[in-house]
Design a protein around this motif. Sequence first.
Motif, PDB file in Angstrom:
ATOM      1  N   ALA A 224       0.857  -1.182   0.000  1.00  0.00           N
ATOM      2  CA  ALA A 224       0.000   0.000   0.000  1.00  0.00           C
ATOM      3  C   ALA A 224       0.888   1.226   0.000  1.00  0.00           C
ATOM      4  N   ALA A 225       0.580   2.193  -0.840  1.00  0.00           N
ATOM      5  CA  ALA A 225       1.412   3.386  -0.944  1.00  0.00           C
ATOM      6  C   ALA A 225       1.076   4.374   0.164  1.00  0.00           C
ATOM      7  N   VAL A 226       2.115   4.920   0.768  1.00  0.00           N
ATOM      8  CA  VAL A 226       1.992   5.989   1.754  1.00  0.00           C
ATOM      9  C   VAL A 226       2.703   7.207   1.186  1.00  0.00           C
ATOM     10  N   ALA A 227       2.085   8.382   1.316  1.00  0.00           N
ATOM     11  CA  ALA A 227       2.672   9.618   0.800  1.00  0.00           C
ATOM     12  C   ALA A 227       3.478  10.297   1.902  1.00  0.00           C
ATOM     13  N   VAL A 228       4.688  10.715   1.556  1.00  0.00           N
ATOM     14  CA  VAL A 228       5.571  11.415   2.491  1.00  0.00           C
ATOM     15  C   VAL A 228       5.799  12.816   1.963  1.00  0.00           C
ATOM     16  N   ALA A 229       5.567  13.826   2.802  1.00  0.00           N
ATOM     17  CA  ALA A 229       5.682  15.220   2.390  1.00  0.00           C
ATOM     18  C   ALA A 229       7.136  15.599   2.155  1.00  0.00           C
ATOM     19  N   ALA A 230       7.372  16.403   1.126  1.00  0.00           N
ATOM     20  CA  ALA A 230       8.715  16.897   0.810  1.00  0.00           C
ATOM     21  C   ALA A 230       8.615  18.339   0.331  1.00  0.00           C
ATOM     22  N   ASP A 231       9.671  19.110   0.590  1.00  0.00           N
ATOM     23  CA  ASP A 231       9.754  20.460   0.045  1.00  0.00           C
ATOM     24  C   ASP A 231      10.345  20.426  -1.363  1.00  0.00           C
ATOM     25  N   ARG A 232      11.378  19.614  -1.539  1.00  0.00           N
ATOM     26  CA  ARG A 232      11.980  19.444  -2.863  1.00  0.00           C
ATOM     27  C   ARG A 232      12.808  18.173  -2.883  1.00  0.00           C
ATOM     28  N   VAL A 233      13.013  17.674  -4.071  1.00  0.00           N
ATOM     29  CA  VAL A 233      13.879  16.513  -4.272  1.00  0.00           C
ATOM     30  C   VAL A 233      15.297  17.009  -4.505  1.00  0.00           C
ATOM     31  N   ILE A 234      16.267  16.404  -3.840  1.00  0.00           N
ATOM     32  CA  ILE A 234      17.667  16.798  -3.961  1.00  0.00           C
ATOM     33  C   ILE A 234      18.237  16.230  -5.256  1.00  0.00           C
ATOM     34  N   GLY A 235      18.821  17.091  -6.058  1.00  0.00           N
ATOM     35  CA  GLY A 235      19.400  16.645  -7.324  1.00  0.00           C
ATOM     36  C   GLY A 235      20.597  15.739  -7.129  1.00  0.00           C
ATOM     37  N   VAL A 236      20.893  14.943  -8.149  1.00  0.00           N
ATOM     38  CA  VAL A 236      21.980  13.960  -8.072  1.00  0.00           C
ATOM     39  C   VAL A 236      23.316  14.652  -7.827  1.00  0.00           C
ATOM     40  N   GLY A 237      23.525  15.816  -8.413  1.00  0.00           N
ATOM     41  CA  GLY A 237      24.804  16.492  -8.284  1.00  0.00           C
ATOM     42  C   GLY A 237      24.971  17.289  -7.008  1.00  0.00           C
ATOM     43  N   GLU A 238      23.910  17.410  -6.206  1.00  0.00           N
ATOM     44  CA  GLU A 238      24.013  18.189  -4.980  1.00  0.00           C
ATOM     45  C   GLU A 238      24.687  17.391  -3.873  1.00  0.00           C
ATOM     46  N   VAL A 239      25.456  18.091  -3.067  1.00  0.00           N
ATOM     47  CA  VAL A 239      26.115  17.453  -1.935  1.00  0.00           C
ATOM     48  C   VAL A 239      25.097  17.305  -0.818  1.00  0.00           C
ATOM     49  N   GLY A 240      24.941  16.116  -0.295  1.00  0.00           N
ATOM     50  CA  GLY A 240      23.984  15.871   0.781  1.00  0.00           C
ATOM     51  C   GLY A 240      24.684  15.547   2.081  1.00  0.00           C
ATOM     52  N   GLU A 241      24.873  16.536   2.906  1.00  0.00           N
ATOM     53  CA  GLU A 241      25.497  16.325   4.207  1.00  0.00           C
ATOM     54  C   GLU A 241      24.415  16.096   5.258  1.00  0.00           C
ATOM     55  N   GLY A 242      24.751  15.245   6.214  1.00  0.00           N
ATOM     56  CA  GLY A 242      23.823  15.017   7.309  1.00  0.00           C
ATOM     57  C   GLY A 242      22.508  14.424   6.878  1.00  0.00           C
ATOM     58  N   VAL A 243      22.534  13.419   6.017  1.00  0.00           N
ATOM     59  CA  VAL A 243      21.307  12.800   5.522  1.00  0.00           C
ATOM     60  C   VAL A 243      20.703  11.921   6.618  1.00  0.00           C
ATOM     61  N   VAL A 244      19.401  12.113   6.880  1.00  0.00           N
ATOM     62  CA  VAL A 244      18.683  11.293   7.843  1.00  0.00           C
ATOM     63  C   VAL A 244      18.079  10.108   7.098  1.00  0.00           C
ATOM     64  N   ARG A 245      18.437   8.920   7.542  1.00  0.00           N
ATOM     65  CA  ARG A 245      17.908   7.693   6.916  1.00  0.00           C
ATOM     66  C   ARG A 245      17.078   6.953   7.953  1.00  0.00           C
ATOM     67  N   LEU A 246      15.809   6.806   7.639  1.00  0.00           N
ATOM     68  CA  LEU A 246      14.862   6.236   8.590  1.00  0.00           C
ATOM     69  C   LEU A 246      14.606   4.762   8.302  1.00  0.00           C
ATOM     70  N   PRO A 247      14.256   3.994   9.324  1.00  0.00           N
ATOM     71  CA  PRO A 247      13.741   2.631   9.079  1.00  0.00           C
ATOM     72  C   PRO A 247      12.290   2.745   8.606  1.00  0.00           C
ATOM     73  N   TRP A 248      12.106   2.878   7.311  1.00  0.00           N
ATOM     74  CA  TRP A 248      10.802   3.260   6.795  1.00  0.00           C
ATOM     75  C   TRP A 248       9.715   2.250   7.147  1.00  0.00           C
TER      76      TRP A 248
END
Length: 256
Positions: A226-250
């Motif tokens: 079943a699909a669950v929708a997760v709110a986002a402000d924007r998707v981070i582009g592949v070339g952007e540096v992502g520091e401090g990424v939070v990874r959840l046990p979804w």
Amino acid sequence: MDSLPSERKALLFSAGGVRLALRVSHLRELVAVPPDEGEVRVRGESVATAFVSTVLGLPSGPAPYAILTEGTPPAALRVDALHGIVDLAEAEYFQLPARTYLPQPPPFAGAVVSAGTIALELAVASLGFAPIEPADEHGGAPMDVDPPPERELRFARGERTFGVPLSLLVQVLDAPRVSAVPLTPRSHLGLLYHGRALHPVLDVAVLYDEPPSPAGKVLLLDAGGAAVAVAADRVIGVGEVGEGVVRLPWDAVFAA
């Protein structure tokens, strides 16, 4: 045996800015109420009155209409606007998704979708006349997990950047139309109608004590079929540096 015609139809109305529905089988009468009157009088007798916006913790308004419900004695539900009657055979009816946490007994029996608009069906027996306490948040911020062994999509929400395995991603939707569900926890932004299904919309940033806000995008994620929708402000582009990424046990987030 076929259901009665009144069970197959629903009155659509709104209170506190939220679209609601009531089976016609619960409806006795509709009454226009003078704006300065708090109580409802029908044929000279006062009827026990509940302002639906107050009961559901919504912004109050003039509530110029009263829906008299069946029962002994009858009750009057004060509402802001009436939107007509819909035949459920020509609309879509849903049980609320499992991740839509509500006070018990729940004030809503399900949801009607007509012309793409969601209306929550009131469970009249659960309403009462006093304000209902909202449901509590299920758990706090979960512990971070290690980066997945596969590619991930990163998205910004509030002050944080989150990562989600691409294997969970179903679709990214822009400018989603999210319908609020009163009395749910703060992390539950509402319901999204998409692909002829209802999806709960979660704001995971709220689990980190950030205030809820409208979703500019949502990520539809696979939560065990079943699909669950997760709110986002924007998707981070592949070339952007992502520091401090939070990874959840979804899986734990969806099960909470």
